[in-house]
Enzyme design. Structure first.
Site, PDB file in Angstrom:
ATOM      1  N   ASP A 224      -3.680   7.799   4.677  1.00 36.60           N
ATOM      2  CA  ASP A 224      -3.130   6.460   4.896  1.00 36.60           C
ATOM      3  C   ASP A 224      -3.703   5.898   6.204  1.00 36.60           C
ATOM      4  O   ASP A 224      -4.105   6.657   7.088  1.00 36.60           O
ATOM      5  CB  ASP A 224      -1.604   6.560   4.977  1.00 36.60           C
ATOM      6  CG  ASP A 224      -0.933   5.199   4.940  1.00 36.60           C
ATOM      7  OD1 ASP A 224      -1.598   4.210   4.560  1.00 36.60           O
ATOM      8  OD2 ASP A 224       0.264   5.118   5.277  1.00 36.60           O
ATOM      9  N   GLU A 225      -3.739   4.574   6.333  1.00 36.43           N
ATOM     10  CA  GLU A 225      -4.236   3.899   7.545  1.00 36.43           C
ATOM     11  C   GLU A 225      -5.605   4.450   7.944  1.00 36.43           C
ATOM     12  O   GLU A 225      -5.856   4.769   9.111  1.00 36.43           O
ATOM     13  CB  GLU A 225      -3.244   4.075   8.707  1.00 36.43           C
ATOM     14  CG  GLU A 225      -1.836   3.579   8.411  1.00 36.43           C
ATOM     15  CD  GLU A 225      -1.704   2.065   8.418  1.00 36.43           C
ATOM     16  OE1 GLU A 225      -2.750   1.380   8.510  1.00 36.43           O
ATOM     17  OE2 GLU A 225      -0.577   1.562   8.313  1.00 36.43           O
TER      18      GLU A 225
ATOM     19  N   ARG B 103       2.615 -10.048  10.790  1.00 42.13           N
ATOM     20  CA  ARG B 103       3.936  -9.421  10.910  1.00 42.13           C
ATOM     21  C   ARG B 103       5.029 -10.390  10.456  1.00 42.13           C
ATOM     22  O   ARG B 103       6.157  -9.975  10.200  1.00 42.13           O
ATOM     23  CB  ARG B 103       4.240  -9.017  12.364  1.00 42.13           C
ATOM     24  CG  ARG B 103       3.332  -7.985  13.017  1.00 42.13           C
ATOM     25  CD  ARG B 103       3.088  -6.793  12.158  1.00 42.13           C
ATOM     26  NE  ARG B 103       1.883  -6.963  11.361  1.00 42.13           N
ATOM     27  CZ  ARG B 103       1.593  -6.259  10.283  1.00 42.13           C
ATOM     28  NH1 ARG B 103       2.432  -5.355   9.838  1.00 42.13           N
ATOM     29  NH2 ARG B 103       0.471  -6.449   9.613  1.00 42.13           N
TER      30      ARG B 103
ATOM     31  N   LYS C 218       0.818  -1.215   0.000  1.00 44.65           N
ATOM     32  CA  LYS C 218       0.000   0.000   0.000  1.00 44.65           C
ATOM     33  C   LYS C 218       0.855   1.270   0.000  1.00 44.65           C
ATOM     34  O   LYS C 218       0.483   2.267  -0.608  1.00 44.65           O
ATOM     35  CB  LYS C 218      -0.956   0.002   1.195  1.00 44.65           C
ATOM     36  CG  LYS C 218      -0.299   0.226   2.544  1.00 44.65           C
ATOM     37  CD  LYS C 218      -1.326   0.368   3.636  1.00 44.65           C
ATOM     38  CE  LYS C 218      -0.660   0.603   4.980  1.00 44.65           C
ATOM     39  NZ  LYS C 218       0.072   1.872   5.052  1.00 44.65           N
ATOM     40  N   THR C 219       2.002   1.242   0.694  1.00 41.30           N
ATOM     41  CA  THR C 219       2.856   2.434   0.725  1.00 41.30           C
ATOM     42  C   THR C 219       3.368   2.753  -0.675  1.00 41.30           C
ATOM     43  O   THR C 219       3.410   3.916  -1.095  1.00 41.30           O
ATOM     44  CB  THR C 219       4.044   2.228   1.692  1.00 41.30           C
ATOM     45  OG1 THR C 219       3.540   1.909   2.988  1.00 41.30           O
ATOM     46  CG2 THR C 219       4.893   3.487   1.784  1.00 41.30           C
TER      47      THR C 219
ATOM     48  N   GLN D 190      -7.183  -4.515  10.067  1.00 40.11           N
ATOM     49  CA  GLN D 190      -6.097  -4.050  10.933  1.00 40.11           C
ATOM     50  C   GLN D 190      -6.512  -2.835  11.760  1.00 40.11           C
ATOM     51  O   GLN D 190      -5.669  -2.048  12.193  1.00 40.11           O
ATOM     52  CB  GLN D 190      -4.860  -3.720  10.085  1.00 40.11           C
ATOM     53  CG  GLN D 190      -4.299  -4.934   9.358  1.00 40.11           C
ATOM     54  CD  GLN D 190      -3.007  -4.630   8.632  1.00 40.11           C
ATOM     55  OE1 GLN D 190      -1.993  -4.301   9.250  1.00 40.11           O
ATOM     56  NE2 GLN D 190      -3.030  -4.743   7.318  1.00 40.11           N
TER      57      GLN D 190
END
Length: 746
Positions: free
Chosen positions: A223-224, A608, A32-33, A254
């Site tokens: 973002d997020e 993770r 996504k980044t 998340q």
């Protein structure tokens, strides 16, 4: 446009779709980044002015990384993008426009310690019980209200808040909130929540200011997005109202920050607010093995409130996930430390490849001890951060008071530091004089003989003169030169230098490191403003994730809570303490919404891991000074069994010798066979806890976990009321009704 060639098809669609509302649902490890970065670069490449782009993140590190990547694609134009955290961007706007709501541009930003200190002062002044009105409790209550955009006046007038506070015997929280806000305003200070609250007030009450920024920011990106609260979402929605070019990137799976005010409904209901919304799903995971991705999918599928997606990967199948059963928390930590030791030897790995993730900070102790015994270096993320250390806060307080003479919390910290004979009694007289005469504390300090009698007036006058000299220094010199002079002239440096203890030496070195940081700030060509004020703003807006750990370049095993691990990745991950009442937390099983948030937290923990994932639980654990029997977490039963395996673990002597002693066979048993109290109960679809005030023996009740039962006896009153219940599946239980969450069926 070579950058487009490195993207998969959904990523490419997200980058080139620039007009109108867009939601990018980005699964864990889906890049996504990269997408957000290239999307901004794509806009600029096609003629959009960088000054017209607003990109909001949750950490300064994320913003810096994105800016660096964009710069590598389109050059220095990336420096002109308005990019940063919500708090840093809105603090910047408030520095420019804050005078419209009564603040000067040099307002202070209170951190949590400042806020709690002020709350303790108010509680004491009101003569309230500080055990009932604990600063942490009151602060969290005020913070929650601000995140919902509830002002002190609205709070006091709300019967629900009033009834809730009265039920906890804290009816004066509304009054404390009112005084707290007035004192912050008088001190020309805002806390973190005020940066959002006051931006909403600014845009609500000054339509010309809102209009200015609506036309400035033609493209808004967040973002997020799943971590936004109501306040953050309303600001971004207002800013995007004119051009409607809003792009949000997030993953509802998340969303784990409800305790900070994050509202998952923002992402779940985004389409309702933007009917013409285009949705693009990034479902290919580039981080983890097939087994890890499959396990994560099988767990999160149990949540009802979610945006459907199917995360997949082309990576290798990978190792099976291991479930480690230990007899105690001490054995759990010992076995994991030994497993790290063994894996390093066998696979030539570094300490940086390993992470131990836990639900609560308190769990780190036993793992620290076990790692130390094997001489494995580690770092604990989330301990006392550099800028929270006493000596650092002392220097920062001097800098803050120098540029904002109304900063009451900074004043209280430095007025007798180093000791200059101004005790608590004199400080109280200063504050009373300011209140009685309707003047600022600085007015009292600069005219001490007018307000304070006797010898203290001379000392106070000398202190004010010192601060005035610092003020001249900050106006004439850059941040580093001014800070160096202030630390010397204040006497702080001399006091630290003369303390020859190990602790004193460490504190002196910490202040030197702070000065190094200020010098680095001044020398950075990307910081056009070299003033103390600019430096303080940057420091005040740092998040825990932004601060560098000591010895960051050293190889160390990472120990951290799962909340802190969000956004990170490690080759080998251990998720520990997977027991009922610990993970999921006892406080998070009372409602479906809470349990689903806890399941999302487990999903974050699983994802993770890149190469290998180990899950562990103990059958007994020390909790609150007592050994408590534990049962495996319900989450273990939710993992697809095809992802699990069994493995042998060799245990080594405590000294860390490589020669093996006995070999223990630790079965990564399928969780369903690990508990003697297997519970298969599924709560009814319309389950909603009842008011248990009038519960009586003979009533039929339903419990989220234990199922149906009959009340046999009720004892106690109010918050100590307990019910003895005979459940159909698990037998007799004694439950505290204030926590039990029961549905009464008659």
């Amino acid at each position: 446009m070579e950058y487009l060639d490195s993207l998969n098809e959904p990523q490419r669609q997200a980058v080139v779709h620039t007009e109108g509302p867009l939601m990018i649902i980005a699964g864990a490890g889906s890049g996504k980044t990269r997408v957000l970065t290239y999307r901004i670069a794509h806009l600029i490449y096609h003629g959009v002015d960088a000054y017209n782009i607003l990109a909001l993140t949750f950490t300064n590190k994320a913003a810096a990384e994105m800016r660096y990547r964009i710069q590598s694609v389109i050059g220095n134009e990336a420096k002109n993008i308005w990019m940063g955290t919500f708090h840093s961007i809105f603090a910047k706007i408030l520095r420019i426009e804050g005078h419209r709501i009564g603040y000067t541009s040099d307002f202070s930003i209170y951190d949590t310690d400042d806020s709690k200190s002020l709350i303790r002062t108010i509680v004491k002044e009101l003569g309230l019980d500080d055990k009932l009105y604990k600063a942490n409790v009151v602060f969290n209550r005020i913070s929650a209200a601000k995140n919902r955009l509830v002002s002190p006046k609205e709070y006091i007038g709300n019967p629900v808040y009033r009834a809730d506070d009265e039920s906890y015997q804290r009816p004066e929280i509304g009054k404390i909130y009112t005084i707290y806000q007035k004192r912050c305003f008088k001190a020309n200070a805002m806390d973190f929540d005020d940066l959002l609250f006051n931006t909403n007030v600014l845009f609500r009450d000054h339509i010309d200011i809102l209009n200015k920024y609506q036309h400035k920011f033609k493209y808004v990106m967040v973002d997020e997005f799943q971590d936004t609260n109501i306040s953050q979402y309303l600001i971004t929605r207002k800013l995007a109202a004119v051009h409607q070019n809003i792009c949000v990137v997030g993953d509802d799976a998340q969303s784990i920050y409800a305790f900070r005010g994050a509202d998952i409904q923002n992402i779940l209901n985004f389409e309702r607010d933007y009917p013409s919304l285009k949705i693009i799903r990034l479902e290919q995971n580039y981080r983890s093995t097939k087994n890890i991705v499959q396990a994560a999918n099988s767990v999160i599928a149990k949540n009802q409130a979610q945006l459907k997606k199917s995360v997949w990967t082309n990576n290798e199948q990978g190792e099976y996930i291991e479930i480690l059963k230990a007899t105690s928390d001490a054995e759990e930590s010992r076995l994991i430390a030994q497993d790290i030791f063994e894996s390093k030897m066998q696979h030539q790995l570094s300490n940086n490849d390993f992470a131990i993730l836990y639900r609560t900070n308190a769990q780190s102790r036993s793992f620290e001890e076990a790692l130390r015994r094997l001489n494995i270096k580690y770092r604990v993320v989330g301990g006392l951060s550099f800028y929270q250390r006493r000596e650092i806060k002392d220097v920062i307080a001097y800098l803050r008071f120098t540029i904002n003479h109304n900063d009451e919390e900074a004043f209280k910290r430095i007025i007798n530091l180093p000791k200059r004979g101004i005790g608590d009694t004199t400080v109280a007289k200063i504050r009373v004089a300011a209140a009685d005469n309707l003047v600022s504390i600085w007015e009292v300090l600069t005219h001490a003989h007018k307000y304070i009698k006797g010898r203290p007036a001379v000392t106070i006058d000398n202190f004010a003169t010192l601060i005035k000299s610092f003020e001249v220094t900050t106006q004439e010199k850059d941040a580093y030169t001014a800070a160096l002079e202030i630390t010397k002239m204040s006497g702080l440096m001399k006091e630290l230098y003369e303390d020859k203890s190990i602790e004193g030496l460490a504190r002196y070195e910490n202040v030197q490191e702070l000065l190094n940081g200020i010098k680095e700030f001044v020398d950075n060509p990307e910081n056009p403003d070299k003033s103390i004020g600019a430096f303080l703003q940057e420091v005040s807006l740092l998040t825990n994730a932004d601060e560098e750990e000591e010895g960051e370049n050293q190889e160390k095993v990472t120990l951290m809570t799962i909340h802190s691990a969000k956004g990170l990745e490690f080759k080998y991950v251990y998720v520990v303490g997977l027991e009922e009442d610990l993970f999921p937390s006892q406080q998070m099983i009372g409602s479906r919404a809470d349990l689903e948030e806890e399941r999302r937290l487990f999903y974050v923990a699983i994802t993770r891991a890149e190469k290998r994932l180990t899950l562990s639980y103990a059958t007994s654990r020390y909790r609150f000074g007592r050994v408590k029997d534990c049962e495996p977490s319900r989450f273990l039963e939710e993992i697809d069994e095809r992802c699990l395996k069994e493995r042998k673990i060799d245990t080594f002597p405590v000294g860390g010798n490589i020669l093996p002693s006995k070999t223990l066979v630790k079965k990564r048993v399928k969780p369903k066979s690990t508990s003697t109290k297997k519970i298969t109960y599924k709560p009814s679809a319309n389950f909603k806890p009842s008011d248990t005030t009038f519960i009586e023996a003979g009533m039929k009740v339903e419990h989220l976990k234990f199922g149906y039962g009959i009340v046999k006896d009720v004892q106690g009153d109010d918050k100590s009321k307990k019910a003895t219940i005979q459940f159909d599946e698990v037998g007799e239980k004694v439950l505290l009704l204030s926590f039990a969450k029961l549905k009464i069926h008659g």
